[in-house]
Each structure stands twice: as C-alpha cells, then as structure tokens.
Scaffold this motif. Sequence first.
Motif, PDB file in Angstrom:
ATOM      1  N   GLU A 182       0.845  -1.190   0.000  1.00  0.00           N
ATOM      2  CA  GLU A 182       0.000   0.000   0.000  1.00  0.00           C
ATOM      3  C   GLU A 182       0.880   1.239   0.000  1.00  0.00           C
ATOM      4  O   GLU A 182       1.912   1.275   0.674  1.00  0.00           O
ATOM      5  CB  GLU A 182      -0.928   0.024   1.219  1.00  0.00           C
ATOM      6  CG  GLU A 182      -1.990  -1.075   1.212  1.00  0.00           C
ATOM      7  CD  GLU A 182      -2.946  -0.938   2.382  1.00  0.00           C
ATOM      8  OE1 GLU A 182      -2.844   0.075   3.126  1.00  0.00           O
ATOM      9  OE2 GLU A 182      -3.783  -1.841   2.569  1.00  0.00           O
ATOM     10  N   VAL A 183       0.453   2.225  -0.762  1.00  0.00           N
ATOM     11  CA  VAL A 183       1.181   3.488  -0.838  1.00  0.00           C
ATOM     12  C   VAL A 183       0.205   4.606  -0.502  1.00  0.00           C
ATOM     13  O   VAL A 183      -0.841   4.729  -1.136  1.00  0.00           O
ATOM     14  CB  VAL A 183       1.774   3.708  -2.242  1.00  0.00           C
ATOM     15  CG1 VAL A 183       2.596   4.996  -2.267  1.00  0.00           C
ATOM     16  CG2 VAL A 183       2.632   2.525  -2.657  1.00  0.00           C
ATOM     17  N   SER A 184       0.537   5.409   0.493  1.00  0.00           N
ATOM     18  CA  SER A 184      -0.351   6.495   0.902  1.00  0.00           C
ATOM     19  C   SER A 184      -0.387   7.583  -0.160  1.00  0.00           C
ATOM     20  O   SER A 184       0.513   7.699  -1.007  1.00  0.00           O
ATOM     21  CB  SER A 184       0.123   7.092   2.224  1.00  0.00           C
ATOM     22  OG  SER A 184       1.368   7.751   2.058  1.00  0.00           O
ATOM     23  N   ALA A 185      -1.420   8.403  -0.107  1.00  0.00           N
ATOM     24  CA  ALA A 185      -1.551   9.511  -1.047  1.00  0.00           C
ATOM     25  C   ALA A 185      -0.365  10.465  -0.911  1.00  0.00           C
ATOM     26  O   ALA A 185       0.140  11.014  -1.909  1.00  0.00           O
ATOM     27  CB  ALA A 185      -2.858  10.250  -0.808  1.00  0.00           C
ATOM     28  N   GLU A 186       0.095  10.659   0.316  1.00  0.00           N
ATOM     29  CA  GLU A 186       1.238  11.542   0.549  1.00  0.00           C
ATOM     30  C   GLU A 186       2.507  10.987  -0.087  1.00  0.00           C
ATOM     31  O   GLU A 186       3.309  11.729  -0.673  1.00  0.00           O
ATOM     32  CB  GLU A 186       1.463  11.726   2.052  1.00  0.00           C
ATOM     33  CG  GLU A 186       0.374  12.508   2.765  1.00  0.00           C
ATOM     34  CD  GLU A 186      -0.880  11.677   3.028  1.00  0.00           C
ATOM     35  OE1 GLU A 186      -1.921  12.277   3.355  1.00  0.00           O
ATOM     36  OE2 GLU A 186      -0.810  10.424   2.899  1.00  0.00           O
ATOM     37  N   ARG A 187       2.667   9.656   0.022  1.00  0.00           N
ATOM     38  CA  ARG A 187       3.841   9.026  -0.571  1.00  0.00           C
ATOM     39  C   ARG A 187       3.786   9.072  -2.096  1.00  0.00           C
ATOM     40  O   ARG A 187       4.810   9.302  -2.754  1.00  0.00           O
ATOM     41  CB  ARG A 187       3.941   7.576  -0.097  1.00  0.00           C
ATOM     42  CG  ARG A 187       5.210   6.856  -0.533  1.00  0.00           C
ATOM     43  CD  ARG A 187       6.458   7.515   0.029  1.00  0.00           C
ATOM     44  NE  ARG A 187       7.632   6.670  -0.141  1.00  0.00           N
ATOM     45  CZ  ARG A 187       8.880   7.075   0.078  1.00  0.00           C
ATOM     46  NH1 ARG A 187       9.097   8.316   0.470  1.00  0.00           N
ATOM     47  NH2 ARG A 187       9.887   6.251  -0.083  1.00  0.00           N
TER      48      ARG A 187
END
Length: 214
Positions: A182-187
């Motif tokens: 999973e990759v956060s929106a910030e990342r």
Amino acid sequence: MNKVVPTYHQRVAEEKRALIVAAATALFLELGYDRTSLAKIAECSGVSRATLFKQFPSKAALFDAIVTESWSTADEEDPPPAGNVVDGLSVIGRRYAQLLGRAQMTDLFRIVIAELPRFPELAHAQFSRGKMPCFESVRSYLLAEHEAGTVRIEDADLAATQFLGMISNYVFWPALLVPDWEVSAERVAQVVDEAVRTTAARYAVNGPGASAGD
C-alpha cells in the motif's frame, strides 16, 4: 463547453456496458480468459445474450474495451500547455499515478500475464491500446517543451520512459506482486514530485522549472 445530456436509453446502455465489463473482468480473473464464455458473462452481468452480443460481438472485442476503459481518464484531459516543465510534468505525473492506482489496473495486468503463453494477442491489446497512448501523450508533451525551448531532449522516447518508470516502479509494480503493498496519497505525491525534479534537473535548459521566457 456544453455537455450533451445522455438520453434514458443511452444511460441504460452505459449502465449495462459497465455491468458487462465488470463481470467479464471478474470472470477472466477467476476462470481465465479461455474458459470464460460470452454466455457466462451475460449471465453474471444480468443482461441478455442479445444485449451483450450487440455491444461486444466477440470476447476479443470485450477485452479491448476493458483495456481501453481501464487506461482512459475520466474526462480525457488535454495535455498541459508547454512553457514550464515542472508544472506540466507535475500534472501528467499525478494523472498517471492516479491511473495506476485504480483497482482494475492490477486486475488487467494479472489477466494479461496469466494468459500470455496462450493468448499473446491480449498483451498486444494491452500494449497498443493502453500503455502506448499513455506513453505517447508524455512523449508529445516533452517534444512540445523541447520546441518551446524549456528543455533539451535528444531522445524523447527514452525521456518519457524514464519519467513514467520512476512513478510506476514504486506506485504500481510492487502492488501487482505484493498483495499487501500500500502506498499512501502523501507518498504517491512525493514519488511524483521526485520524478518531476529528476527529469527537470536532467533536461531543463535553464534549471528546474525554467519557462519559455527565461
């Protein structure tokens, strides 16, 4: 620009088309492309065979539609105007990351990879109708910046590949291979920003963010 309001029959047709595409994608993943029949797709989507055959006369035509719709953007956005490569690539990069983040994108790649040995034409459809139009839009934008004098690029194909690769190699490919990735929106935003900075640092004529008037 005025948008044409779809008629009742158009809306019904679009809703049925969406049901067909969703059912076909799920069945291709579960049963494989070869073992999924159009009749089974009609049954699972809740439409008649006549309705399905009217929209998709063959399984190949249906897969082509899945590819085209998976790679399409909501409003088919125009490319950003040339003049500032950082601003332009930021827009393009965020669109691309959002596109790769769609659930159906990983599903589509899994279908192609699983069926590649027996149905190489699926990979061809994925490449020619999906990946290449996306790649070409980036390539065309970089050439426009080159013509505007904001960047100096000798190989636009390579530059476009580098830019898209920096994003997809972090945002998409691990998600395809690692179930819990999973990759956060910030990342995601950070990944895109770094890809933009790296590309601008390599190709901008007068430094990152250079505009045509600099």
